[in-house]
Write a protein that holds these residues in place. Sequence first.
Motif, PDB file in Angstrom:
ATOM      1  N   GLY A  38       0.790  -1.222   0.000  1.00  0.00           N
ATOM      2  CA  GLY A  38       0.000   0.000   0.000  1.00  0.00           C
ATOM      3  C   GLY A  38       0.822   1.271   0.000  1.00  0.00           C
ATOM      4  N   VAL A  39       2.047   1.198   0.527  1.00  0.00           N
ATOM      5  CA  VAL A  39       2.878   2.400   0.564  1.00  0.00           C
ATOM      6  C   VAL A  39       3.731   2.550  -0.686  1.00  0.00           C
ATOM      7  CG1 VAL A  39       2.995   2.461   3.086  1.00  0.00           C
ATOM      8  CG2 VAL A  39       4.730   1.187   1.811  1.00  0.00           C
ATOM      9  N   ILE A  40       3.649   1.569  -1.605  1.00  0.00           N
ATOM     10  CA  ILE A  40       4.466   1.647  -2.821  1.00  0.00           C
ATOM     11  C   ILE A  40       3.552   1.989  -3.982  1.00  0.00           C
ATOM     12  CG2 ILE A  40       6.168   0.481  -4.265  1.00  0.00           C
ATOM     13  CD1 ILE A  40       6.542  -1.560  -2.036  1.00  0.00           C
ATOM     14  N   GLY A  41       3.422   3.250  -4.284  1.00  0.00           N
ATOM     15  CA  GLY A  41       2.603   3.679  -5.401  1.00  0.00           C
ATOM     16  C   GLY A  41       3.434   3.909  -6.642  1.00  0.00           C
ATOM     17  N   ALA A  42       2.747   4.085  -7.769  1.00  0.00           N
ATOM     18  CA  ALA A  42       3.454   4.365  -9.018  1.00  0.00           C
ATOM     19  C   ALA A  42       4.238   5.671  -8.934  1.00  0.00           C
ATOM     20  CB  ALA A  42       2.454   4.419 -10.172  1.00  0.00           C
ATOM     21  N   GLY A  43       3.775   6.581  -8.055  1.00  0.00           N
ATOM     22  CA  GLY A  43       4.461   7.860  -7.893  1.00  0.00           C
ATOM     23  C   GLY A  43       5.890   7.705  -7.421  1.00  0.00           C
ATOM     24  N   LEU A  44       6.170   6.651  -6.655  1.00  0.00           N
ATOM     25  CA  LEU A  44       7.539   6.408  -6.197  1.00  0.00           C
ATOM     26  C   LEU A  44       8.452   6.144  -7.377  1.00  0.00           C
ATOM     27  CD1 LEU A  44       9.652   5.885  -3.988  1.00  0.00           C
ATOM     28  CD2 LEU A  44       8.839   3.521  -3.882  1.00  0.00           C
ATOM     29  N   SER A  71     -11.214 -12.071  -5.067  1.00  0.00           N
ATOM     30  CA  SER A  71     -10.568 -11.824  -6.365  1.00  0.00           C
ATOM     31  C   SER A  71      -9.736 -10.556  -6.313  1.00  0.00           C
ATOM     32  CB  SER A  71     -11.615 -11.715  -7.470  1.00  0.00           C
ATOM     33  OG  SER A  71     -12.356 -12.911  -7.597  1.00  0.00           O
ATOM     34  N   TYR A  72     -10.306  -9.510  -5.708  1.00  0.00           N
ATOM     35  CA  TYR A  72      -9.528  -8.291  -5.519  1.00  0.00           C
ATOM     36  C   TYR A  72      -8.274  -8.590  -4.711  1.00  0.00           C
ATOM     37  CZ  TYR A  72      -7.879  -4.381  -2.724  1.00  0.00           C
ATOM     38  OH  TYR A  72      -7.064  -3.492  -2.054  1.00  0.00           O
ATOM     39  N   GLY A  73      -8.451  -9.318  -3.610  1.00  0.00           N
ATOM     40  CA  GLY A  73      -7.317  -9.636  -2.741  1.00  0.00           C
ATOM     41  C   GLY A  73      -6.243 -10.438  -3.454  1.00  0.00           C
ATOM     42  N   GLU A  74      -6.673 -11.389  -4.298  1.00  0.00           N
ATOM     43  CA  GLU A  74      -5.691 -12.229  -5.002  1.00  0.00           C
ATOM     44  C   GLU A  74      -4.910 -11.415  -6.030  1.00  0.00           C
ATOM     45  OE1 GLU A  74      -3.733 -15.691  -4.911  1.00  0.00           O
ATOM     46  OE2 GLU A  74      -5.535 -15.254  -3.734  1.00  0.00           O
ATOM     47  N   PHE A  75      -5.613 -10.586  -6.791  1.00  0.00           N
ATOM     48  CA  PHE A  75      -4.920  -9.730  -7.753  1.00  0.00           C
ATOM     49  C   PHE A  75      -3.955  -8.795  -7.038  1.00  0.00           C
ATOM     50  CE2 PHE A  75      -7.508 -11.309 -11.058  1.00  0.00           C
ATOM     51  CZ  PHE A  75      -7.052 -10.796 -12.269  1.00  0.00           C
ATOM     52  N   GLU A  76      -4.421  -8.196  -5.949  1.00  0.00           N
ATOM     53  CA  GLU A  76      -3.574  -7.243  -5.231  1.00  0.00           C
ATOM     54  C   GLU A  76      -2.398  -7.947  -4.564  1.00  0.00           C
ATOM     55  OE1 GLU A  76      -2.317  -3.543  -4.368  1.00  0.00           O
ATOM     56  OE2 GLU A  76      -3.884  -4.221  -5.724  1.00  0.00           O
ATOM     57  N   PHE A  77      -2.593  -9.196  -4.154  1.00  0.00           N
ATOM     58  CA  PHE A  77      -1.504  -9.961  -3.556  1.00  0.00           C
ATOM     59  C   PHE A  77      -0.346 -10.104  -4.537  1.00  0.00           C
ATOM     60  CE2 PHE A  77       0.630 -14.057  -2.954  1.00  0.00           C
ATOM     61  CZ  PHE A  77       1.044 -13.951  -1.637  1.00  0.00           C
ATOM     62  N   CYS A  92      -2.474   0.100  -8.167  1.00  0.00           N
ATOM     63  CA  CYS A  92      -3.130   1.313  -7.690  1.00  0.00           C
ATOM     64  C   CYS A  92      -4.547   1.424  -8.253  1.00  0.00           C
ATOM     65  CB  CYS A  92      -2.297   2.523  -8.079  1.00  0.00           C
ATOM     66  SG  CYS A  92      -2.809   4.054  -7.266  1.00  0.00           S
ATOM     67  N   LEU A  93      -4.722   1.069  -9.522  1.00  0.00           N
ATOM     68  CA  LEU A  93      -6.051   1.102 -10.134  1.00  0.00           C
ATOM     69  C   LEU A  93      -6.968   0.092  -9.458  1.00  0.00           C
ATOM     70  CD1 LEU A  93      -8.081   1.977 -12.260  1.00  0.00           C
ATOM     71  CD2 LEU A  93      -6.953   0.459 -13.901  1.00  0.00           C
ATOM     72  N   ASN A  94      -6.460  -1.101  -9.207  1.00  0.00           N
ATOM     73  CA  ASN A  94      -7.226  -2.137  -8.528  1.00  0.00           C
ATOM     74  C   ASN A  94      -7.686  -1.660  -7.156  1.00  0.00           C
ATOM     75  OD1 ASN A  94      -8.274  -4.820  -8.444  1.00  0.00           O
ATOM     76  ND2 ASN A  94      -6.549  -5.481  -7.198  1.00  0.00           N
ATOM     77  N   SER A  95      -6.768  -1.044  -6.416  1.00  0.00           N
ATOM     78  CA  SER A  95      -7.104  -0.533  -5.088  1.00  0.00           C
ATOM     79  C   SER A  95      -8.059   0.649  -5.163  1.00  0.00           C
ATOM     80  CB  SER A  95      -5.824  -0.121  -4.353  1.00  0.00           C
ATOM     81  OG  SER A  95      -5.038  -1.248  -4.050  1.00  0.00           O
ATOM     82  N   ALA A  96      -7.913   1.489  -6.202  1.00  0.00           N
ATOM     83  CA  ALA A  96      -8.814   2.632  -6.363  1.00  0.00           C
ATOM     84  C   ALA A  96     -10.247   2.159  -6.567  1.00  0.00           C
ATOM     85  CB  ALA A  96      -8.365   3.493  -7.534  1.00  0.00           C
ATOM     86  N   LEU A  97     -10.427   1.112  -7.389  1.00  0.00           N
ATOM     87  CA  LEU A  97     -11.761   0.553  -7.604  1.00  0.00           C
ATOM     88  C   LEU A  97     -12.339   0.007  -6.301  1.00  0.00           C
ATOM     89  CD1 LEU A  97     -11.099  -1.327 -10.968  1.00  0.00           C
ATOM     90  CD2 LEU A  97     -12.630   0.608 -10.661  1.00  0.00           C
ATOM     91  N   TYR A  98     -11.518  -0.732  -5.576  1.00  0.00           N
ATOM     92  CA  TYR A  98     -11.970  -1.335  -4.326  1.00  0.00           C
ATOM     93  C   TYR A  98     -12.298  -0.262  -3.280  1.00  0.00           C
ATOM     94  CZ  TYR A  98     -11.866  -3.780   0.128  1.00  0.00           C
ATOM     95  OH  TYR A  98     -12.183  -4.238   1.379  1.00  0.00           O
ATOM     96  N   THR A  99     -11.354   0.664  -3.091  1.00  0.00           N
ATOM     97  CA  THR A  99     -11.494   1.659  -2.036  1.00  0.00           C
ATOM     98  C   THR A  99     -12.675   2.587  -2.261  1.00  0.00           C
ATOM     99  OG1 THR A  99      -9.090   1.610  -1.765  1.00  0.00           O
ATOM    100  CG2 THR A  99     -10.260   3.451  -0.765  1.00  0.00           C
ATOM    101  N   SER A 100     -12.834   3.077  -3.478  1.00  0.00           N
ATOM    102  CA  SER A 100     -13.952   3.980  -3.758  1.00  0.00           C
ATOM    103  C   SER A 100     -15.290   3.281  -3.559  1.00  0.00           C
ATOM    104  CB  SER A 100     -13.840   4.536  -5.182  1.00  0.00           C
ATOM    105  OG  SER A 100     -13.773   3.498  -6.141  1.00  0.00           O
ATOM    106  N   SER A 101     -15.362   2.007  -3.967  1.00  0.00           N
ATOM    107  CA  SER A 101     -16.633   1.283  -3.824  1.00  0.00           C
ATOM    108  C   SER A 101     -16.965   1.023  -2.358  1.00  0.00           C
ATOM    109  CB  SER A 101     -16.583  -0.040  -4.593  1.00  0.00           C
ATOM    110  OG  SER A 101     -15.648  -0.935  -4.023  1.00  0.00           O
ATOM    111  N   ARG A 102     -15.962   0.678  -1.545  1.00  0.00           N
ATOM    112  CA  ARG A 102     -16.242   0.399  -0.132  1.00  0.00           C
ATOM    113  C   ARG A 102     -16.584   1.668   0.633  1.00  0.00           C
ATOM    114  NH1 ARG A 102     -15.872  -3.736  -2.861  1.00  0.00           N
ATOM    115  NH2 ARG A 102     -15.589  -5.763  -1.884  1.00  0.00           N
ATOM    116  N   MET A 103     -15.991   2.779   0.236  1.00  0.00           N
ATOM    117  CA  MET A 103     -16.327   4.027   0.918  1.00  0.00           C
ATOM    118  C   MET A 103     -17.763   4.435   0.610  1.00  0.00           C
ATOM    119  SD  MET A 103     -15.565   6.325   3.031  1.00  0.00           S
ATOM    120  CE  MET A 103     -13.804   6.108   3.306  1.00  0.00           C
ATOM    121  N   VAL A 104     -18.175   4.351  -0.661  1.00  0.00           N
ATOM    122  CA  VAL A 104     -19.539   4.747  -0.984  1.00  0.00           C
ATOM    123  C   VAL A 104     -20.539   3.711  -0.456  1.00  0.00           C
ATOM    124  CG1 VAL A 104     -19.878   3.658  -3.262  1.00  0.00           C
ATOM    125  CG2 VAL A 104     -20.839   5.919  -2.810  1.00  0.00           C
TER     126      VAL A 104
END
Length: 478
Positions: free
Chosen positions: A43-49, A164-170, A319-331
Amino acid sequence: MSAPPTLTKASPPGDPGQAPASDDSGLKAGLKNRHLSMIAIGGVIGAGLFVGSGSGIAAAGPGILISYALVGALVVLVMRMLGEMAAAQPSSGSFSAYADRALGRWAGFSIGWLYWFFWVVVQAVEATAGAKILEGWVPAVPQWAWALIVMLVLTATNLASVGSYGEFEFWFAGIKVVAIAAFVVLGGLAVFGLLPGARNDAVGLAHLTDAGGFLPNGPGAILTGVLMVVFSFMGSEIVTLAAGESENPQRAVRQATNSVIWRIAVFYLGSILVVVSLLPWNSAAITEKGSYVAALDAIGIPHAGQVMNVIVLTAVLSCLNSALYTSSRMVFSLGQRGDAPRAFARTNRRGVPRAAILGSVAFGFVSVFFNYMWPDTVFKFLLNSSGAVALFVWLAICFTQLRMRGIILREAPERLTVKMWLFPYLTWATIGMILFVLVYMLTDDDGRTQVLLSGLVGVLVLAVGLVLDRRRRLSAAR
């Protein structure tokens, strides 16, 4: 009017740290411990690094290490506060749900929608970045088509199940972690002349001071560097949202919170130290090729550019995978609390909030469209108006934790398994640091635009939240 979240009872003594899979009705515990561990690490390693560190080095020289250390310390403190609350009450709404409880409905509404807005804009940024790399490999497929493909594939995985999200992100996060770890080890050996076959002449740490000193552009460049690197740390908090759908949320939060120091030290400070030790900070290669590609070239790693493109693509997809997950769980959480359409709070039989995912990705697709049609006007406005949201979120976490500590101690003190250090003094110090960064951004042309536009959007969302909160109170009083 939905009731505010309350703390659940403590787990029995024979099962330390075990909590219900989620306090969010409908979601299922589909994330395994290995998923949460890798989400926390990656989570702390983004494309920005990988992409943005070169400009930071060019601006601050070797002193960029201090910039990363300062922002890293800020993230550690914020994560400690968030970990305290998340360990006591795991929730898919995380800090938005806690702000709702501690500060008021207006606060949970405002910070939740701002956070959602931030991540749906990130979807467009990451989809476009990934599409550029893929188009370079397969130019027969246009860039817009690649962006559509990656968005559709990752949307499908998120719709399938949280597992599935977890496996891809893993696997995405695993590749990032292995790549950075290998870079630090190989680069560190090369710095001291211990890497067989390395082309560079071993200079030790001489490059830290041999091109104008450690702070060639003066101490003020450290703050400039802070502005350039602060947003690359956004994403550390995702593990506290995901913990609500894990097998053992309290343990996952504790592990993520306790390990954030070494993660930042190794992945950020360690890798940047290798770059500025292998190359003079003012080397043209750092800005032309990118800091990591330039460093790999310096030690003779063949096809360094293509190797880094693969790693950057992985980071982008992660990051895209996490963005999809995070935005959906917040809403989803906002929908549960009545701060978003109730349809977003529904889940299917697999525990997937389908409407929340589709609603979030729909805005992501619209953002991608804006990026291709009006990149310098509409999309630039979206970028700037979400640019300072990270700092707003961190500030909200601080103020929420000040209130939540008392609530936890009053209602379920046994759930206070993670504690903020030197409370409340470090919490107030963190608030001061964040406010200082926001004020300093006003002295920078790009930073000023981001703060003002993000502040404008924030005020509008806050106004809506206050109006809705007042209507609820009046309705309840009748």
